[in-house]
Every structure is written in C-alpha cells, then in structure tokens.
Design a protein around this motif. Sequence first.
Motif, short mmCIF file in Angstrom:
data_model
loop_
_atom_site.label_atom_id
_atom_site.label_comp_id
_atom_site.label_asym_id
_atom_site.label_seq_id
_atom_site.Cartn_x
_atom_site.Cartn_y
_atom_site.Cartn_z
N THR A 77 16.49 52.40 13.06
CA THR A 77 17.41 51.39 12.50
C THR A 77 18.67 51.30 13.35
OG1 THR A 77 16.59 51.95 10.29
CG2 THR A 77 18.65 50.70 10.41
N LEU A 78 19.22 52.48 13.68
CA LEU A 78 20.47 52.47 14.45
C LEU A 78 20.24 51.93 15.86
CD1 LEU A 78 22.07 55.76 13.11
CD2 LEU A 78 22.98 53.43 12.86
N ASP A 79 19.04 52.12 16.38
CA ASP A 79 18.74 51.55 17.70
C ASP A 79 18.85 50.02 17.66
OD1 ASP A 79 17.59 51.84 20.47
OD2 ASP A 79 16.11 50.51 19.55
N LEU A 80 18.42 49.43 16.55
CA LEU A 80 18.51 47.96 16.42
C LEU A 80 19.96 47.54 16.16
CD1 LEU A 80 15.31 47.37 14.26
CD2 LEU A 80 15.64 46.74 16.67
N VAL A 81 20.66 48.31 15.33
CA VAL A 81 22.05 47.98 14.99
C VAL A 81 22.91 48.05 16.26
CG1 VAL A 81 24.07 48.79 13.70
CG2 VAL A 81 21.83 48.68 12.59
N GLU A 104 28.00 43.66 16.60
CA GLU A 104 28.99 42.72 16.04
C GLU A 104 28.56 42.21 14.67
OE1 GLU A 104 25.86 40.46 17.87
OE2 GLU A 104 26.93 42.21 18.56
N GLU A 105 27.28 42.35 14.33
CA GLU A 105 26.77 41.83 13.05
C GLU A 105 26.94 42.83 11.91
OE1 GLU A 105 23.66 39.37 12.84
OE2 GLU A 105 23.98 38.60 14.87
N TRP A 106 27.29 44.09 12.24
CA TRP A 106 27.26 45.12 11.20
C TRP A 106 28.57 45.90 11.14
CZ3 TRP A 106 23.31 44.72 8.05
CH2 TRP A 106 22.14 44.11 8.52
N ARG A 107 28.93 46.29 9.92
CA ARG A 107 30.05 47.20 9.67
C ARG A 107 29.46 48.39 8.92
NH1 ARG A 107 33.21 46.62 5.34
NH2 ARG A 107 32.22 44.63 4.92
N VAL A 108 29.48 49.56 9.55
CA VAL A 108 28.80 50.71 8.95
C VAL A 108 29.72 51.40 7.93
CG1 VAL A 108 27.70 52.94 9.39
CG2 VAL A 108 27.32 51.02 10.97
N PHE A 150 29.19 54.66 15.63
CA PHE A 150 29.11 53.42 14.85
C PHE A 150 30.36 53.18 14.00
CE2 PHE A 150 24.78 54.24 16.07
CZ PHE A 150 24.33 52.98 16.42
N ASP A 151 31.37 54.04 14.21
CA ASP A 151 32.64 53.88 13.52
C ASP A 151 32.45 53.77 12.00
OD1 ASP A 151 35.36 53.73 13.43
OD2 ASP A 151 35.46 51.55 13.72
#
Length: 384
Positions: free
Chosen positions: A18-22, A27-31, A50-51
């Motif tokens: 999942t993280l490989d795709l993120v 820019e599309e995700w806020r973890v 991933f902040d």
Amino acid sequence: MSRSLTILGATGSVGSSTLDLVRRQSEEWRVLALTANCQARELAALAREFDAELAVVADESCLPELREALAGSGIEASGGEAALVEAAQRGADLTVAAIVGCAGLAPTMAAIEQGGTIALANKEALVSAGAVMTAAVARHGATLLPVDSEHNAIFQCLAGNRLADVRWITLTASGGPLRCWSYEQLRAATPAQAVAHPNWSMGAKISVDSATMMNKGLELIEAFHLFPVGAEALRIVVHPQSVIHSMVEFRDGSTLAQLGPSDMRVPIASALAWPRRMDTPCTPLDLPAIGELTFLAPDEERFPATRLAREAVLEGGAAPAVLNAANEVAVAAFLAGHIAFTQIADIVAQILSADRPRPPASLDDVLAVDAEARARASAMLEPA
Ligand code: NDP
C-alpha cells in the motif's frame, strides 16, 4: 484535494505494498496513523517518511523503542490495543485494514464505526465477526472495499450487475506450494516449504493458510458476507497459474472474470483509487508467455480445510470465529515447529467438533468466542 489515510498493519506485506503505491502519488494522501505490532524502528521510519500524525505499536513493550526512534520528529507515538483502536477512531477517509489475524478486529470495527471507507485485507476479522461487522457497516454508513485479490476481483466483476442475477461466484485458488504432495509428504512438510508460495509474496500466516487451503476456506466465509448470494452459490476451483483472480457467472450464462498479475498492488490500487483507476508499476500480464490456464477441483481429502470452512459457514453463529481462532493457534504452532503440517486441519476439526457458544451479537461476544476457542486449541498443544 488530498484524502486522509490510516494503515493498520503498515509494516506488513499488504501495508508495504500500500505504501509503495502511496509513495507514487503522495500529493493525493495525508497520512493520519500507521500501526505495527512490534517492528518499532521500521514503523518509525515509515511514519517519518510519510509524515504521519501518529504511530502505534500494538505491543506496549515496544513503545519505548518507538518513542526513541521518533524523538524530535513531532510525530505522536502510542502503544497497546486501546491505542490501536484510538488510531482507527481518528476518522481517516480511507483505512487500510492490514493487520494479520483476529487482532485486527477491534481496530477495524472502530474504523467502521467512524463511517469511512475501509479497504479490507484482514480477512480473519470479517470471518470472525461476520454479521456483527456487516451490520456495523450498514449502521454507520461505512464502505467496505475488498482488498483480498479474489474478493476484489468479484467486486470488479459485479460492478453494474445485480446480485439477484448471479448464478455462481467462483473463487480461484493457486493450490499453494504443496498442491501436488501426497498425504505422507504433507505430514513432513516444514514451515520453510509451506511458506514458499509459487505465485505470491505474502506474510507467513497467510502463506501457511494457502498451503493448507484454509486461506480459501476463510475466503469462502469472507465472500459469504461480502456478496450475499448464499453459501450454495459459492464455489472454489484450483487454478495454479493465479492469473484469473475469481469469476462470477450470471443467470444468462455469461461468466465475467478478472485477470491480472499476481501482485497485491493491483487489488490495493483498485481500492485506493475506487471508483476510479490509478497507474501501478506492476508487470503487465503476458498471456502468450503464460500459454495455458488450467483448472482443477479441490482435493478435500488431502486439504480438508475448505470443507471445514464450508461446514462452518453453513452452520453460522460462532462456528466461523471458532474455526478462525483454532486455525490461528495451529498455524502459529506449526510455524514454531511444535506440530506437523497436517495437524493444523486436525486441530481445527477437533475444536469445531465440540459444543458451540451461542451466536455472537456484538464485538465483545466475538472476542469472547475467539478467546475461548484459542484457549481450547492452545490446551490441545500442551503435552498431556
Ligand atoms: P504480515 O504478517 O506481513 O503483516 C502483518 C501486519 O500486522 C504487520 O504490520 C504486523 O506488525 C501487524 N501485526 C501482527 N500482529 C499484530 C497484532 N497482534 N496486533 C496488531 N498488529 C499486528 O501480514 P500480511 O500483510 O501478509 O497480511 C495481512 C492481512 O492481509 C492478513 O489478514 C492476510 O490474510 C491478508 N491478506 C494478505 C495478502 C498478502 O499478499 N500478504 C493477500 C490477501 C490478504 P509487525 O510488523 O510489527 O509484526
């Protein structure tokens, strides 16, 4: 606008995919939150990269290591099962449920209660909680997107169709690394042989489940809850190439199948981008190179797990949770070298043959059934 994301089980095989795709569309995700059991350093590195707002280890004894690894980062660190549930309650737009085993049930239910979207890999949670989970999904207006490749395939095949028009749902099974072994050979199979899956790279527990075919049994129960067409309409076929990930036959005789490489990033991408599509770096299918697709009936003599799971889903109530708990204990014992490969199904069958508690009506009921079945399975492992 970015979407918020929590990954329960971020350090595992599904979590990493999942993280490989993120990582490729950051820019599309806020973890919001990333969780692990005890791999504190790996978790801290991911949380920094991933902040993330929060990092959680389920095993509280690993919290000091997590705190130390996150020192100066401004990222919150917490530990323990309650902290895991709190992480899931932060209300992410998308929660990826990728913890292995029933340990993922309480946080997955907490995410469902927030009413968001849950990308579900953690099949044991749905197998154990069954109707308790699907009722919570309906009650809280949550959305369950199946990540398991078979269920994601079925989900895709059903798009635009009515469940009432389904004749059969066929789950495909690779058959695992020991598919052609005799019973005598199976009895002597080692953990290293059982986890050496020919097509998929996965965590140890699901790899053993694939070798015993319990993975397909759990998936049968998972499909029963995700796609309510009735247990009689669910079939299993062994398809060693793992190219067709599952199929749906409709009443007019049309069968829709989903094909793709044996790479979990495909179904994960389907859930991340749903209802749209996103790019993945996966090697595309090369059908001429694959050449032939074969299909076989499952052999329930050598691999009785699918029969046990079918019996459990037909019985309903507490039976699937008991089956899952006994299997988790038996697989852990096999991986630790304490029991033979063939004893996994024997232990599950024996625990299932005992009297059953009443059907669970709440999360607490499910956890009680799980704990009791675990205790009985563990007692079977102790020397007499
Ligand atoms: P892994 O063993 O690779 O990873 C499991 C994750 O869960 C890790 O982050 C681990 O943390 C965490 N974890 C383990 N035990 C606990 C616990 N007691 N409490 C909280 N967190 C815990 O598993 P997989 O990624 O292979 O599988 C995850 C789920 O997805 C399973 O339910 C599996 O059946 C399902 N699935 C997996 C597929 C795959 O390709 N791997 C395919 C389809 C479904 P830590 O790293 O600290 O141990």
